[in-house]
Design a protein around this motif. Sequence first.
Motif, PDB file in Angstrom:
ATOM      1  N   PRO A 141     -60.050  76.909 -10.332  1.00 46.36           N
ATOM      2  CA  PRO A 141     -59.573  75.733  -9.597  1.00 46.36           C
ATOM      3  C   PRO A 141     -60.045  74.454 -10.277  1.00 46.36           C
ATOM      4  O   PRO A 141     -60.860  74.485 -11.191  1.00 46.36           O
ATOM      5  N   GLY A 142     -59.551  73.343  -9.831  1.00 44.69           N
ATOM      6  CA  GLY A 142     -59.984  72.066 -10.386  1.00 44.69           C
ATOM      7  C   GLY A 142     -59.019  71.550 -11.435  1.00 44.69           C
ATOM      8  O   GLY A 142     -58.523  72.310 -12.267  1.00 44.69           O
ATOM      9  N   ALA A 143     -58.764  70.245 -11.412  1.00 39.88           N
ATOM     10  CA  ALA A 143     -57.803  69.647 -12.333  1.00 39.88           C
ATOM     11  C   ALA A 143     -58.382  69.536 -13.743  1.00 39.88           C
ATOM     12  O   ALA A 143     -59.594  69.594 -13.941  1.00 39.88           O
ATOM     13  N   LEU A 144     -57.491  69.383 -14.718  1.00 39.03           N
ATOM     14  CA  LEU A 144     -57.909  69.198 -16.105  1.00 39.03           C
ATOM     15  C   LEU A 144     -58.735  67.932 -16.245  1.00 39.03           C
ATOM     16  O   LEU A 144     -58.466  66.910 -15.621  1.00 39.03           O
ATOM     17  N   GLY A 145     -59.759  67.996 -17.114  1.00 39.05           N
ATOM     18  CA  GLY A 145     -60.643  66.865 -17.322  1.00 39.05           C
ATOM     19  C   GLY A 145     -60.979  66.678 -18.789  1.00 39.05           C
ATOM     20  O   GLY A 145     -60.296  67.215 -19.669  1.00 39.05           O
ATOM     21  N   PRO A 146     -62.047  65.944 -19.096  1.00 36.39           N
ATOM     22  CA  PRO A 146     -62.404  65.633 -20.491  1.00 36.39           C
ATOM     23  C   PRO A 146     -62.667  66.857 -21.357  1.00 36.39           C
ATOM     24  O   PRO A 146     -62.322  66.862 -22.548  1.00 36.39           O
ATOM     25  N   ALA A 147     -63.276  67.890 -20.792  1.00 31.08           N
ATOM     26  CA  ALA A 147     -63.563  69.085 -21.595  1.00 31.08           C
ATOM     27  C   ALA A 147     -62.280  69.736 -22.095  1.00 31.08           C
ATOM     28  O   ALA A 147     -62.258  70.327 -23.180  1.00 31.08           O
ATOM     29  N   ALA A 148     -61.212  69.629 -21.316  1.00 36.70           N
ATOM     30  CA  ALA A 148     -59.925  70.192 -21.743  1.00 36.70           C
ATOM     31  C   ALA A 148     -59.375  69.430 -22.944  1.00 36.70           C
ATOM     32  O   ALA A 148     -58.765  70.027 -23.838  1.00 36.70           O
ATOM     33  N   GLY A 151     -61.472  70.562 -25.854  1.00 41.21           N
ATOM     34  CA  GLY A 151     -61.119  71.938 -26.178  1.00 41.21           C
ATOM     35  C   GLY A 151     -59.780  72.039 -26.882  1.00 41.21           C
ATOM     36  O   GLY A 151     -59.625  72.797 -27.844  1.00 41.21           O
ATOM     37  N   THR A 152     -58.805  71.259 -26.437  1.00 42.17           N
ATOM     38  CA  THR A 152     -57.491  71.277 -27.080  1.00 42.17           C
ATOM     39  C   THR A 152     -57.576  70.720 -28.497  1.00 42.17           C
ATOM     40  O   THR A 152     -56.934  71.243 -29.425  1.00 42.17           O
ATOM     41  N   ALA A 153     -58.386  69.675 -28.688  1.00 39.82           N
ATOM     42  CA  ALA A 153     -58.567  69.110 -30.026  1.00 39.82           C
ATOM     43  C   ALA A 153     -59.243  70.111 -30.952  1.00 39.82           C
ATOM     44  O   ALA A 153     -58.869  70.246 -32.131  1.00 39.82           O
ATOM     45  N   LEU A 154     -60.238  70.835 -30.424  1.00 38.48           N
ATOM     46  CA  LEU A 154     -60.923  71.844 -31.235  1.00 38.48           C
ATOM     47  C   LEU A 154     -59.974  72.985 -31.580  1.00 38.48           C
ATOM     48  O   LEU A 154     -59.968  73.488 -32.713  1.00 38.48           O
ATOM     49  N   TRP A 155     -59.152  73.393 -30.612  1.00 39.17           N
ATOM     50  CA  TRP A 155     -58.131  74.414 -30.867  1.00 39.17           C
ATOM     51  C   TRP A 155     -57.185  73.957 -31.970  1.00 39.17           C
ATOM     52  O   TRP A 155     -56.846  74.728 -32.876  1.00 39.17           O
ATOM     53  N   HIS A 193     -63.979  80.687 -46.059  1.00 41.80           N
ATOM     54  CA  HIS A 193     -63.187  81.358 -45.029  1.00 41.80           C
ATOM     55  C   HIS A 193     -62.554  80.341 -44.071  1.00 41.80           C
ATOM     56  O   HIS A 193     -62.895  80.300 -42.889  1.00 41.80           O
ATOM     57  N   PRO A 194     -61.616  79.529 -44.554  1.00 42.21           N
ATOM     58  CA  PRO A 194     -60.991  78.553 -43.639  1.00 42.21           C
ATOM     59  C   PRO A 194     -60.250  79.203 -42.481  1.00 42.21           C
ATOM     60  O   PRO A 194     -60.204  78.642 -41.382  1.00 42.21           O
ATOM     61  N   ASN A 195     -59.681  80.389 -42.708  1.00 44.94           N
ATOM     62  CA  ASN A 195     -58.966  81.070 -41.615  1.00 44.94           C
ATOM     63  C   ASN A 195     -59.936  81.576 -40.551  1.00 44.94           C
ATOM     64  O   ASN A 195     -59.665  81.475 -39.347  1.00 44.94           O
ATOM     65  N   TYR A 196     -61.080  82.104 -40.965  1.00 51.26           N
ATOM     66  CA  TYR A 196     -62.062  82.573 -39.982  1.00 51.26           C
ATOM     67  C   TYR A 196     -62.720  81.397 -39.256  1.00 51.26           C
ATOM     68  O   TYR A 196     -62.979  81.471 -38.041  1.00 51.26           O
ATOM     69  N   PHE A 197     -63.002  80.318 -39.979  1.00 54.08           N
ATOM     70  CA  PHE A 197     -63.519  79.122 -39.313  1.00 54.08           C
ATOM     71  C   PHE A 197     -62.494  78.613 -38.302  1.00 54.08           C
ATOM     72  O   PHE A 197     -62.855  78.162 -37.207  1.00 54.08           O
ATOM     73  N   GLY A 198     -61.214  78.695 -38.658  1.00 55.10           N
ATOM     74  CA  GLY A 198     -60.165  78.288 -37.730  1.00 55.10           C
ATOM     75  C   GLY A 198     -60.170  79.116 -36.457  1.00 55.10           C
ATOM     76  O   GLY A 198     -60.065  78.576 -35.353  1.00 55.10           O
ATOM     77  N   ASP A 199     -60.299  80.438 -36.596  1.00 48.47           N
ATOM     78  CA  ASP A 199     -60.404  81.315 -35.419  1.00 48.47           C
ATOM     79  C   ASP A 199     -61.583  80.920 -34.542  1.00 48.47           C
ATOM     80  O   ASP A 199     -61.497  80.911 -33.306  1.00 48.47           O
ATOM     81  N   PHE A 200     -62.697  80.628 -35.182  1.00 49.76           N
ATOM     82  CA  PHE A 200     -63.909  80.196 -34.467  1.00 49.76           C
ATOM     83  C   PHE A 200     -63.608  78.974 -33.610  1.00 49.76           C
ATOM     84  O   PHE A 200     -63.949  78.929 -32.417  1.00 49.76           O
ATOM     85  N   CYS A 201     -62.964  77.968 -34.191  1.00 46.82           N
ATOM     86  CA  CYS A 201     -62.639  76.751 -33.456  1.00 46.82           C
ATOM     87  C   CYS A 201     -61.651  77.021 -32.321  1.00 46.82           C
ATOM     88  O   CYS A 201     -61.800  76.477 -31.214  1.00 46.82           O
ATOM     89  N   VAL A 202     -60.652  77.846 -32.588  1.00 46.25           N
ATOM     90  CA  VAL A 202     -59.646  78.162 -31.569  1.00 46.25           C
ATOM     91  C   VAL A 202     -60.300  78.751 -30.324  1.00 46.25           C
ATOM     92  O   VAL A 202     -60.028  78.313 -29.192  1.00 46.25           O
ATOM     93  N   TRP A 203     -61.189  79.720 -30.505  1.00 42.28           N
ATOM     94  CA  TRP A 203     -61.729  80.418 -29.336  1.00 42.28           C
ATOM     95  C   TRP A 203     -62.808  79.638 -28.608  1.00 42.28           C
ATOM     96  O   TRP A 203     -62.916  79.730 -27.376  1.00 42.28           O
ATOM     97  N   TRP A 204     -63.567  78.811 -29.324  1.00 44.32           N
ATOM     98  CA  TRP A 204     -64.493  77.932 -28.607  1.00 44.32           C
ATOM     99  C   TRP A 204     -63.716  76.819 -27.909  1.00 44.32           C
ATOM    100  O   TRP A 204     -64.108  76.348 -26.834  1.00 44.32           O
TER     101      TRP A 204
END
Length: 270
Positions: A141-148, A151-155, A193-204
């Motif tokens: 529950p709860g509306a989207l906020g700054p962490a979203a 998180g989207t930028a990191l993704w 490993h840019p692809n693995y670093f990318g996966d890391f960022c996506v999931w965090w």
Amino acid sequence: MNGFPWAAFCGGLAASLGAALTVMLLTFAVAVAKGMHRVVDVAWGLAFAAVAVTSYALSSGHGDDGRRLLVTALTVVWGLRLAGHIAWRGRGHGEDPRYDKMLAKAGSGSRNAYAFRTVYLLQGALVWVVSLPVQAACYAPGALGPAAVVGTALWALGLVFEAVGDWQLARFKADPAHKGQVMDRGLWSWTRHPNYFGDFCVWWGLFLLACDAGSWQPVALGVAGPLIMTFLLTRGSGKALLERHMADRPGYREYVARTSGFFPRPPRKV
């Protein structure tokens, strides 16, 4: 909407596990028909997308609609891009040597049965666990906020590293003059490993979408996902396995000496 909907979430967990295993079972049937188990690598991204869509569908009326849609869309985009890239990269090739080596352990038993137990079921379970932040975010529950936003930028940063790194590597390999050489250009000069670093960022990044919900339950439920993905990327079947495979390639030691092993930075002068 108050509190975390535990009953609905637990039901969703079971359905998401079923979705992941269904993708793996269908892929296993395709692999047996083709006599080639490398197709399971394509199923990895597809299974994540299936879990996200299942969680989105079943969480209707429970989680915040904006978060549900955002976390599902980001996961599906990432999963389909990864699946498409792996399918394109593997076209026209035979069995992956990694699977040949692994399935040799089956001995006198069935290679297919051994693959089903040690590859397909394991990957289905891993998809389910790593996807916990996505599943928790759908029910939070709860509306989207700054962490979203963060998180989207990191993704997005992660997706760029994955997509650009894969594109640069494909172009490098397509040139016959580069056969046997180490890719050390573009993003690959900043991290091995840019692809693995990318996966890391996506999931965090996806985990931050669960953290944004304003309650502790999505955070506690979801943190296992990026932690396990980080372990797989750095210590499991990702970076560690690939570097053992590359260790004897001419020029690789010099590449290691000047290039970051994971987090990007300018190359060292050696």
